[in-house]
Scaffold this motif. Structure first.
Motif, PDB file in Angstrom:
ATOM      1  N   ILE A   9     -40.443 -13.840  10.421  1.00 43.45           N
ATOM      2  CA  ILE A   9     -39.290 -13.706  11.331  1.00 43.45           C
ATOM      3  C   ILE A   9     -37.981 -13.511  10.556  1.00 43.45           C
ATOM      4  CG2 ILE A   9     -40.336 -14.879  13.291  1.00 43.45           C
ATOM      5  CD1 ILE A   9     -38.642 -17.376  12.521  1.00 43.45           C
ATOM      6  N   ARG A 179     -39.986  -9.985  23.079  1.00 42.24           N
ATOM      7  CA  ARG A 179     -39.643  -9.506  21.727  1.00 42.24           C
ATOM      8  C   ARG A 179     -39.614 -10.646  20.711  1.00 42.24           C
ATOM      9  NH1 ARG A 179     -34.291  -7.423  21.910  1.00 42.24           N
ATOM     10  NH2 ARG A 179     -34.663  -6.543  19.869  1.00 42.24           N
ATOM     11  N   THR A 181     -37.281 -12.846  20.316  1.00 34.77           N
ATOM     12  CA  THR A 181     -35.934 -12.853  19.749  1.00 34.77           C
ATOM     13  C   THR A 181     -35.022 -13.706  20.628  1.00 34.77           C
ATOM     14  OG1 THR A 181     -35.304 -10.913  21.020  1.00 34.77           O
ATOM     15  CG2 THR A 181     -36.168 -10.515  18.808  1.00 34.77           C
ATOM     16  N   ARG A 200     -34.622 -14.612  15.568  1.00 41.50           N
ATOM     17  CA  ARG A 200     -36.032 -14.394  15.931  1.00 41.50           C
ATOM     18  C   ARG A 200     -36.753 -15.732  15.942  1.00 41.50           C
ATOM     19  NH1 ARG A 200     -38.546 -10.036  12.091  1.00 41.50           N
ATOM     20  NH2 ARG A 200     -40.228 -10.214  13.621  1.00 41.50           N
ATOM     21  N   GLN A 202     -40.880 -17.826  16.310  1.00 36.51           N
ATOM     22  CA  GLN A 202     -42.330 -17.814  16.332  1.00 36.51           C
ATOM     23  C   GLN A 202     -42.790 -19.210  16.701  1.00 36.51           C
ATOM     24  OE1 GLN A 202     -44.878 -16.093  16.322  1.00 36.51           O
ATOM     25  NE2 GLN A 202     -44.338 -14.086  15.491  1.00 36.51           N
ATOM     26  N   THR A 210     -37.415 -20.857  13.955  1.00 36.25           N
ATOM     27  CA  THR A 210     -36.362 -19.921  14.365  1.00 36.25           C
ATOM     28  C   THR A 210     -35.558 -19.505  13.134  1.00 36.25           C
ATOM     29  OG1 THR A 210     -34.842 -21.735  14.865  1.00 36.25           O
ATOM     30  CG2 THR A 210     -36.133 -20.856  16.706  1.00 36.25           C
TER      31      THR A 210
END
Ligand SMILES: CC(C)(COP(=O)(O)OP(=O)(O)OC[C@H]1O[C@@H](n2cnc3c(N)ncnc32)[C@H](O)[C@@H]1OP(=O)(O)O)[C@@H](O)C(=O)NCCC(=O)NCCS
Length: 217
Positions: A9, A179, A181, A200, A202, A210
């Protein structure tokens, strides 16, 4: 869910090092030892892990090993010409660094994928930010904790470029779950960073990650 690395990310120019599950940290420098001399063992280990990650991430961009102290804001003091960020959470620690010719600032944050304690979401997010979370149906992701982590990453990227304080309710964050994001509109005047920041995220296994990078002007 598999474990997704933090590097996924962040832009490829950013050097990342992560330590997980009981990996023994490297010894601290004496100057670093002084910063945690009175700390409890858990904090000493966390600090040593963060310095281990930072040194290994710096080595990947060709920067030799030396003490990484903390500013009065608690932000890490990086070598000249470097920007970076550190996070720790449970048995996970990470550092992300790059040249200040590539990005102006980096913020990273890791959280356990558990709901925030009762009442906390009201303190860190406005009604306008909380309302869309109800529509996000993936039950595997604690969206309130993700919003919290996004704000911590925003703060870590914002803080080294700014003076003063950025409160949780002074950044309005919108998550984009397709996305992976998020975007933030700062509700205070912030000439050093501009009004909008992007990040971004995950979620893998039990961990939320983040990351925010602030582009060169
Ligand atoms: C600074 C803060 C974000 C750190 O969060 P934390 O829960 O301790 O989380 P982490 O473990 O992920 O991160 C700790 C690391 O953050 C870094 N850090 C601390 N203060 C920092 C600052 N002002 N700027 C940049 N990085 C900072 C440090 O490297 C620290 O690790 P270290 O002490 O081992 O060097 C948090 O304590 C805080 O003060 N939050 C309130 C401000 C905020 O988030 N506002 C939201 C704006 S939208």
């Amino acid at each position: 869910m598999s474990l997704i690395p933090l590097a996924s990310i962040l832009p490829p120019e950013v050097s990342v090092w992560e330590l997980t599950d009981g990996t023994e940290p490297d010894p601290l420098y004496p100057e670093e030892e002084l910063l945690v001399a009175c700390a409890v063992p858990k904090r000493r280990r966390e600090f040593a892990s963060s310095r281990t990650c930072a040194r290994r991430a710096l080595a990947r961009i060709g920067i030799g090993s030396f003490p990484i102290l903390s500013a009065s804001s608690r932000a890490p003091i990086w070598p000249s010409g470097v920007v970076g960020s550190i996070t720790h959470c449970d048995s996970y620690t990470a550092a992300a660094v790059c040249s200040d010719n590539q990005f102006r600032s980096i913020g990273i944050d890791a959280e356990v994928n558990h709901p925030l304690p009762d009442g906390t979401a009201d303190l860190i997010a406005s009604p306008g930010e909380r309302a869309p979370l109800k529509e996000l149906l993936d039950p595997a992701i604690c969206w309130d904790r993700l919003l919290f982590s996004a704000k911590e990453s925003i703060f870590k990227a914002w803080s080294p470029l700014s003076t003063g304080w950025l409160d949780f309710l002074q950044a309005e964050v919108t998550l984009d779950p397709l996305r992976l994001t998020f975007s933030a509109k700062l509700l205070i005047d912030s000439p050093a960073t501009g009004e909008f920041l992007e990040g971004r995220f995950q979620v893998s296994r039990n961990r939320i990650l983040t990351a925010v990078t602030i582009q060169l002007k």
